[in-house]
Design a protein around this motif. Structure first.
Motif, PDB file in Angstrom:
ATOM      1  N   THR A 183       3.974   7.181   0.129  1.00 35.21           N
ATOM      2  CA  THR A 183       3.155   8.369   0.428  1.00 35.21           C
ATOM      3  C   THR A 183       3.973   9.643   0.350  1.00 35.21           C
ATOM      4  N   ASN A 220      -4.005  11.114  -1.507  1.00 34.40           N
ATOM      5  CA  ASN A 220      -3.677  11.978  -2.645  1.00 34.40           C
ATOM      6  C   ASN A 220      -4.606  13.201  -2.680  1.00 34.40           C
ATOM      7  N   ASN A 237       0.841  -1.210   0.000  1.00 31.94           N
ATOM      8  CA  ASN A 237       0.000   0.000   0.000  1.00 31.94           C
ATOM      9  C   ASN A 237       0.870   1.252   0.000  1.00 31.94           C
ATOM     10  N   ASN A 238       2.140   1.095   0.377  1.00 33.53           N
ATOM     11  CA  ASN A 238       3.053   2.244   0.317  1.00 33.53           C
ATOM     12  C   ASN A 238       3.927   2.193  -0.948  1.00 33.53           C
ATOM     13  N   SER A 275      -4.858   5.197  -1.174  1.00 39.47           N
ATOM     14  CA  SER A 275      -3.913   6.117  -1.833  1.00 39.47           C
ATOM     15  C   SER A 275      -4.674   7.294  -2.416  1.00 39.47           C
ATOM     16  N   GLN A 276      -5.840   7.010  -2.972  1.00 38.08           N
ATOM     17  CA  GLN A 276      -6.623   8.081  -3.591  1.00 38.08           C
ATOM     18  C   GLN A 276      -7.074   9.094  -2.540  1.00 38.08           C
ATOM     19  N   LEU A 320      -1.872   5.187  -7.878  1.00 41.11           N
ATOM     20  CA  LEU A 320      -3.165   5.511  -7.258  1.00 41.11           C
ATOM     21  C   LEU A 320      -4.258   4.502  -7.599  1.00 41.11           C
ATOM     22  N   ASP A 331       2.089   2.574  -3.981  1.00 38.01           N
ATOM     23  CA  ASP A 331       0.988   2.823  -4.921  1.00 38.01           C
ATOM     24  C   ASP A 331       0.752   4.308  -5.173  1.00 38.01           C
ATOM     25  N   PHE A 332       1.632   5.161  -4.649  1.00 37.77           N
ATOM     26  CA  PHE A 332       1.267   6.579  -4.625  1.00 37.77           C
ATOM     27  C   PHE A 332       1.515   7.326  -5.926  1.00 37.77           C
TER      28      PHE A 332
END
Ligand SMILES: [Zn+2]
Length: 888
Positions: free
Chosen positions: A308, A229, A213-214, A225-226, A220, A216-217
């Motif tokens: 992130t 963001n 999950n870190n 993440s969205q 997105l 994907d920035f």
């Protein structure tokens, strides 16, 4: 913040009274209960974790009781949990949040902002400081810490801290993966008091992506993440951003910036300076508080944009990472002095040195320690946010202006996404992604017709092309996302080796999405009048697809398009007939083998128009039906293997299957051992998994076993010998097995295939490629490669590469993709050491085994849902299990 806070005198009287109550209490209006009063436990107490709903409830209680705290819902997680954003600032600032948000936005994007107005905004504005907690849900400390930190803010009478709250607005996200918080706390509590206390879960702590999950920035793909963001680049525009993590237990107690080499080339150096300033402030306060073992300039580099706070660097936001040593979740660990280790970049030995002046001597390490280190560092972050308010606001403005100015004066002036792409869906997806990132995208005024560029790039750009001006605050982000990467060769000491990459080394969006992006210097004029082209901002992308005219000869969908598969799946699962044509249609420009045909009368043109819009893919009516060889496409039943040793690739594979409309069944080790998938699935997919995990459910190598923590009994073991035999028999009887990336090693061994992984056991000094885009050559007439070009970019991350042998009578094989003939042609983006080992080696192999089929895809075709261009290999592999040869 809805009610006025009570006076400090009244508070002093009330709080002790509350403390006497044994059970957790709900807050009376105006009363600020401590976390301990609310939870009945101290924050960070041994073997206690406040469950996520309680964390939120407590923060809401503070919101109701304190006028220094307000909460907004930033969004919702994948599994529907709320993601609160807690706003900590003075009561006066709380009343003017919209104004401060607007100031932050203007400073971050100072288009047409006069010098005078800018000065006034800097004088009036507040530092917006974002803190995100526990994105990695087993790194439990900061979510727990968030309650105590918010309580401290709500109740402090310290004039210094009160002054900080005047200058700064601290945005606290107590978890940016709440689903994982719920899972991890439940799992921890379930195994308390057993030998598995504090051990790993047999599944990912995010429905699809776990620890990734870190990662994907920039893409997105995930809801969380969205949401973050959106907070960063659409709603709050923070200038500084602290992301709190935990690391291993036997090294330093905490890492704070400065970060280690290499530094990303396109990031403004002020970002690093500001991160260093904030980090050094933390080290100082930690030292004063007697918190030993804090190190910097080690382990964590400043290179890659997937995390992130990393992505933020390219957008002029100073992102910081902190990492505190972990306990066993909430269970204390006893660490003997001899167990403390260096052996990492920047700390070869565990000993006192300039970036690590006060080594922790060993002892007991508990959750409360983690909470305390984080309380001190988060407090220091707030302090610095206040102290350097003017600096941070001025520098955001400075970086935004410099980026814009460089875009105006340096090459390129624009990144152009020309209309008429090989895959128009992927092109639209790329532009849409940039818009979501807060990038400004433009289009030539359509009345002007095509556009001519003066110098560099193409000569003309067809109407409908997207122009992304380089003169904008996020120019550096464009440079890094739209170009290829070359890993910087940093030599750490005289005569030393090049620093190896910490993580992946490529993220080039045009390569991974298969989209042509042209760098151009303009000036742009219209073709007809040769007048300067007029550009208008694009608020949203124009997706391919729309109304479909009646097709007497049926309808055609290009196999090239990213979402063609979504449309096909919708049709075949409704029982509609769909074919792949083996030969291109002469009457249709750009037709290629594999084009998708829907016979006339199968579905109305109106229904196809709806499908075309929803799947965002063009559907073309045909005047005459095609004739010749074809495949009838049937719905396939997919079984996806799911090891108990939680697999990121398994999660991502599930995610992309769902995104593109493939139903699937997860096959755990029990189902694999029992062979219960027989008759229920047509194709079994093995996600990237090492052979020993597949076979035995645990790693074999000594290195991997050092970090190995056994799972509790229902989750032990792998497919096993019996399961392997059943799988073999199932394939021989007609099943299709797809092995992704490293799982090929298991399959080669199990089936005795005439294929060898040439990179097996090759040491890192000789071959190293932890995440790069490599050139592959494909045969687009093979159904596995339908929709692909003869050359594509493939994402390779410590993957296998195959040496095949001429086929024997029982095993037929086709090499569908391979690496180029010259070592120098292989690397497209990133880092590749030992390229010559890949020369001419096979990357995708299709083998017939008995009546069945084994397909080896030797790279990450669907890695983190990023390389759209190679998803097709996986989709085609699945369909192959249900294709029926026919003649139209
Ligand atoms: Zn982490």
């Amino acid at each position: 913040m809805r009610l006025p806070s009570i006076s400090s005198v009244a508070l002093a009287l009330l709080v002790p009274a509350l403390a006497l109550q044994a059970s957790p209490v709900a807050a009376a209006p105006g009363v600020v209960p401590s976390p301990e009063q609310f939870l009945g436990h101290k924050v960070g107490e041994d073997r206690f974790l406040a469950p996520w709903p309680k964390v939120v409830e407590y923060l809401r209680t503070l919101d109701a009781a304190s006028d220094r705290i307000s909460i907004e819902t930033a969004g919702y997680s994948t599994q529907g949990n709320e993601m609160p954003l807690v706003i900590l600032t003075s009561p006066e600032n709380q009343k003017r949040l919209d104004r401060y948000r607007e100031i932050a936005r203007r400073l971050a994007d100072p288009d047409n902002l006069s010098e005078e107005d800018a000065k006034a905004l800097v004088a009036e504005g507040k530092t917006i400081a974002l803190v995100t907690c526990s994105i990695h849900s087993t790194e439990v400390g900061s979510t727990q810490m968030a309650m105590e930190f918010a309580y401290d803010v709500a109740t402090t009478r310290d004039p210094k801290m009160l002054a900080w709250l005047d200058d700064a607005i601290l945005l606290l996200m107590p978890s940016i993966n709440p689903d994982g918080q719920v899972m991890v706390v439940d799992w921890y509590n379930k195994y308390l008091g057993t030998p598995y206390e504090g051990g790993p879960m047999p599944w990912l702590y995010h429905l699809y992506v776990g620890h990734d999950n870190n990662r994907d920035f920039y893409m997105l793909t995930q809801k969380e993440s969205q949401v973050v963001n959106d907070v960063l680049y659409h709603r709050w525009f923070p200038q500084i951003f602290l992301d709190e993590h935990q690391m291993g237990s036997t090294g330093p107690r905490m890492f704070v910036p400065p970060q280690a080499d290499p530094l990303a080339p396109d990031v403004h150096s002020l970002i690093f300076r500001q991160a260093d300033l904030l980090g050094t402030g933390m080290s100082m306060r930690l030292e004063e508080a007697g918190k030993l073992g804090v190190g910097s300039n080690m382990i964590f580099d400043s290179y890659w944009p997937g995390g992130t706070r990393n992505t933020a660097w390219w957008k002029n936001v100073t992102g910081l990472l902190t990492e505190v040593a972990s306990a066993r979740i909430a269970t204390p660990m006893s660490i003997a002095p001899g167990e403390l280790r260096g052996g990492v970049k920047g700390l070869p030995e565990y000993q006192r040195q300039s970036n690590f002046p006060s080594p922790w001597p060993g002892g007991t390490w508990r959750l409360r320690d983690i909470v305390e280190y984080e309380l001190v560092s988060t407090r220091s972050f707030l302090e610095s946010a206040s102290r350097y308010r003017e600096t941070f606001l001025t520098n955001v403005l400075r970086m935004a202006r410099e980026a814009t100015e460089r875009g105006r004066t340096e090459s390129p002036r624009a990144f152009v996404v020309p209309a008429g792409q090989y895959d128009p869906v992927a092109a639209a997806e790329l532009v849409d992604l940039l818009l979501r990132h807060g990038v400004r995208v433009e289009r030539a005024d359509p009345t002007g017709g095509p556009v001519v560029a003066g110098t560099a790039g193409r000569e003309t750009y067809p109407a409908g092309s997207y122009f992304i001006p380089a003169a904008q605050p996020y120019r550096q982000f464009l440079l890094t996302m739209l170009r290829k990467q070359r890993y910087p060769e940093v030599i750490p000491y005289v005569g030393g080796p090049v620093l190896p990459p910490y993580d992946i080394t490529t993220w080039s969006l045009p390569l991974s999405m298969g989209v042509e992006v042209v760098e151009s210097d303009g000036p742009f004029t219209t073709v007809d009048s040769r007048q300067p082209a007029r550009f208008v901002p694009v608020p949203a992308v124009d997706w391919p697809g729309g109304a479909v005219d009646n097709g007497v000869g049926g309808y055609l969908i290009s196999h090239r398009a990213d979402t063609a598969v979504t449309a096909v799946n919708r049709l075949i699962f409704q029982g509609k007939r769909v074919y792949w044509l083996k030969k291109p249609l002469e009457a249709v420009a750009g037709s290629a083998p594999g084009d998708i045909w829907i016979p006339p009368g199968e579905i109305t043109a109106e229904a196809l128009g709806k499908l075309s819009r929803e799947a965002r893919v063009a559907i073309q009516p045909l005047a005459a039906p095609p004739a010749g060889p074809a495949f009838k496409v049937k719905p396939v039943r997919v079984g996806l293997y799911k090891p108990w040793v939680a697999s990121l690739d398994e999660g991502w594979t599930r995610f992309v299957l769902e995104q593109y409309g493939f139903p699937y069944e997860s096959l755990d080790n029990t189902k694999m051992r029992d062979g219960t998938y027989r008759g229920r699935v047509d194709v079994v997919v093995l996600p990237a998994t090492e052979a020993d995990i597949l076979d035995r459910g645990e790693p074999a190598s000594e290195e991997a076993r050092r970090y190995w923590d056994p799972l509790p009994p229902p989750y032990t073991g792998g497919i096993g010998g019996d399961g392997g035999e059943k799988l073999k028999k199932w394939v021989q009887d007609g099943g299709t097995l797809v092995a992704l990336d490293s799982s090929a090693n298991y399959v080669i061994r199990l089936f005795g295939l005439p294929v060898r992984n040439v990179l097996d056991k090759v040491p890192e000094e000789e071959f190293h490629c932890p995440g790069s885009m490599l050139r592959i050559r494909l045969d687009p007439t093979h159904p596995l490669a339908y929709g692909m070009r003869p050359e594509e970019a493939a994402y390779f991350g410590d993957s296998p590469a195959f040496q095949t042998s001429p086929s024997d009578p029982l095993i037929g094989r086709s090499v569908v993709a391979s690496y180029p003939d010259e070592a120098g042609d292989i690397l497209l983006s990133g880092y590749l050491k030992g390229a010559k080992r890949l020369v001419k080696k096979a990357a995708v192999v299709d083998l017939t085994v008995g009546k069945g089929r084994v397909i080896l895809i030797g790279f990450r075709a669907q890695h983190r849902a990023q390389p759209h261009r190679t998803f097709k290999l996986l989709w085609n592999a699945l369909y192959l299990a249900g294709l029926e040869e026919t003649t139209l």
